[in-house]
Design a protein around this motif. Sequence first.
Motif, PDB file in Angstrom:
ATOM      1  N   TYR A  37       0.952  -0.941   0.087  1.00  8.30           N
ATOM      2  CA  TYR A  37       0.088   0.241   0.166  1.00  8.30           C
ATOM      3  C   TYR A  37       0.735   1.213  -0.022  1.00  8.30           C
ATOM      4  O   TYR A  37       0.430   2.334  -0.635  1.00  8.30           O
ATOM      5  N   LEU A  38       1.965   1.395   0.828  1.00 10.75           N
ATOM      6  CA  LEU A  38       2.829   2.399   0.725  1.00 10.75           C
ATOM      7  C   LEU A  38       3.421   2.719  -0.440  1.00 10.75           C
ATOM      8  O   LEU A  38       3.665   3.647  -0.907  1.00 10.75           O
ATOM      9  N   MET A 101      -7.348  20.604  -7.888  1.00 13.22           N
ATOM     10  CA  MET A 101      -7.088  20.601  -6.387  1.00 13.22           C
ATOM     11  C   MET A 101      -8.114  19.780  -5.787  1.00 13.22           C
ATOM     12  O   MET A 101      -7.849  19.305  -4.385  1.00 13.22           O
ATOM     13  N   ARG A 102      -9.228  20.049  -5.871  1.00 17.48           N
ATOM     14  CA  ARG A 102     -10.428  19.680  -5.123  1.00 17.48           C
ATOM     15  C   ARG A 102     -10.313  17.969  -5.590  1.00 17.48           C
ATOM     16  O   ARG A 102     -10.421  17.258  -4.534  1.00 17.48           O
ATOM     17  N   ALA A 103      -9.939  17.645  -6.650  1.00 18.54           N
ATOM     18  CA  ALA A 103      -9.643  16.103  -6.756  1.00 18.54           C
ATOM     19  C   ALA A 103      -8.384  15.499  -6.336  1.00 18.54           C
ATOM     20  O   ALA A 103      -8.632  14.530  -5.835  1.00 18.54           O
ATOM     21  N   GLN A 104      -7.456  16.384  -6.157  1.00 17.83           N
ATOM     22  CA  GLN A 104      -6.389  16.048  -5.478  1.00 17.83           C
ATOM     23  C   GLN A 104      -6.684  15.666  -4.059  1.00 17.83           C
ATOM     24  O   GLN A 104      -6.262  14.621  -3.335  1.00 17.83           O
ATOM     25  N   ALA A 105      -7.429  16.753  -3.435  1.00 17.47           N
ATOM     26  CA  ALA A 105      -7.798  16.580  -1.902  1.00 17.47           C
ATOM     27  C   ALA A 105      -8.612  15.361  -1.718  1.00 17.47           C
ATOM     28  O   ALA A 105      -8.516  14.844  -0.775  1.00 17.47           O
ATOM     29  N   GLU A 106      -9.592  15.061  -2.545  1.00 18.65           N
ATOM     30  CA  GLU A 106     -10.485  14.120  -2.348  1.00 18.65           C
ATOM     31  C   GLU A 106      -9.521  12.567  -2.705  1.00 18.65           C
ATOM     32  O   GLU A 106      -9.901  11.754  -1.768  1.00 18.65           O
ATOM     33  N   ALA A 107      -8.806  12.450  -3.584  1.00 14.05           N
ATOM     34  CA  ALA A 107      -7.758  11.474  -3.488  1.00 14.05           C
ATOM     35  C   ALA A 107      -7.107  11.154  -2.469  1.00 14.05           C
ATOM     36  O   ALA A 107      -6.908  10.192  -1.942  1.00 14.05           O
ATOM     37  N   SER A 108      -6.419  12.171  -1.795  1.00 11.70           N
ATOM     38  CA  SER A 108      -5.767  12.090  -0.528  1.00 11.70           C
ATOM     39  C   SER A 108      -6.537  11.574   0.567  1.00 11.70           C
ATOM     40  O   SER A 108      -6.213  10.723   1.279  1.00 11.70           O
ATOM     41  N   ALA A 109      -7.866  12.053   0.554  1.00 10.08           N
ATOM     42  CA  ALA A 109      -8.745  11.495   1.541  1.00 10.08           C
ATOM     43  C   ALA A 109      -9.037  10.167   1.368  1.00 10.08           C
ATOM     44  O   ALA A 109      -9.038   9.602   2.471  1.00 10.08           O
ATOM     45  N   GLN A 110      -9.226   9.723   0.223  1.00  8.16           N
ATOM     46  CA  GLN A 110      -9.347   8.437   0.139  1.00  8.16           C
ATOM     47  C   GLN A 110      -8.288   7.580   0.075  1.00  8.16           C
ATOM     48  O   GLN A 110      -8.369   6.304   0.771  1.00  8.16           O
ATOM     49  N   LEU A 111      -7.008   7.883  -0.284  1.00  5.14           N
ATOM     50  CA  LEU A 111      -5.864   7.261   0.038  1.00  5.14           C
ATOM     51  C   LEU A 111      -5.639   7.131   1.726  1.00  5.14           C
ATOM     52  O   LEU A 111      -5.330   6.032   2.189  1.00  5.14           O
TER      53      LEU A 111
END
Length: 169
Positions: A37-38, A101-111
Amino acid sequence: MVEALQRDEKQLAEQARAGQLDLPALWAANQRRIDVYLEIAASQAASSFLIGQIAMVSGFGVVVVLGIFAAFAKGGTASIAASVAGVAGAAMRAYIGSTFMRAQAEASAQLSRFFLQPVEFARVLGAERLLKILEPSERTVAVQRVIETMMISTTAAGVPKASKSDAKG
């Protein structure tokens, strides 16, 4: 690395069917999952950052080129047209940038939620190991506390709770 993890998972499934699965094997498999995962997260974050940088630089480049064109245009009409195109390009760049930036923030939250699963699994395996050394009279209360803690940590991490509509099917 992913292929090795898949082979390990198949081997664990065979051991489980044979009734030979033990906690150390599960613990080691969980640690391998965390490593995979990392690796996935690091590569996705690096490529996402690079793509974001390229998008921002290219958008800024378009605005600069149109601005230079407008500044050195030989007529009022050409200058106005280049300025309008530059403003429209800047607006489009801002929209695309904010969307990215919104998509990146959501992707970070999902990750982050993705990483939570193996960590929680490691905690459960650790709790299971500790429960085996407790006296039988203490085990019931300890199991209840472990379950409560698992539920609190899952909801605190942002995993959505089941809504009333989910319960109805």
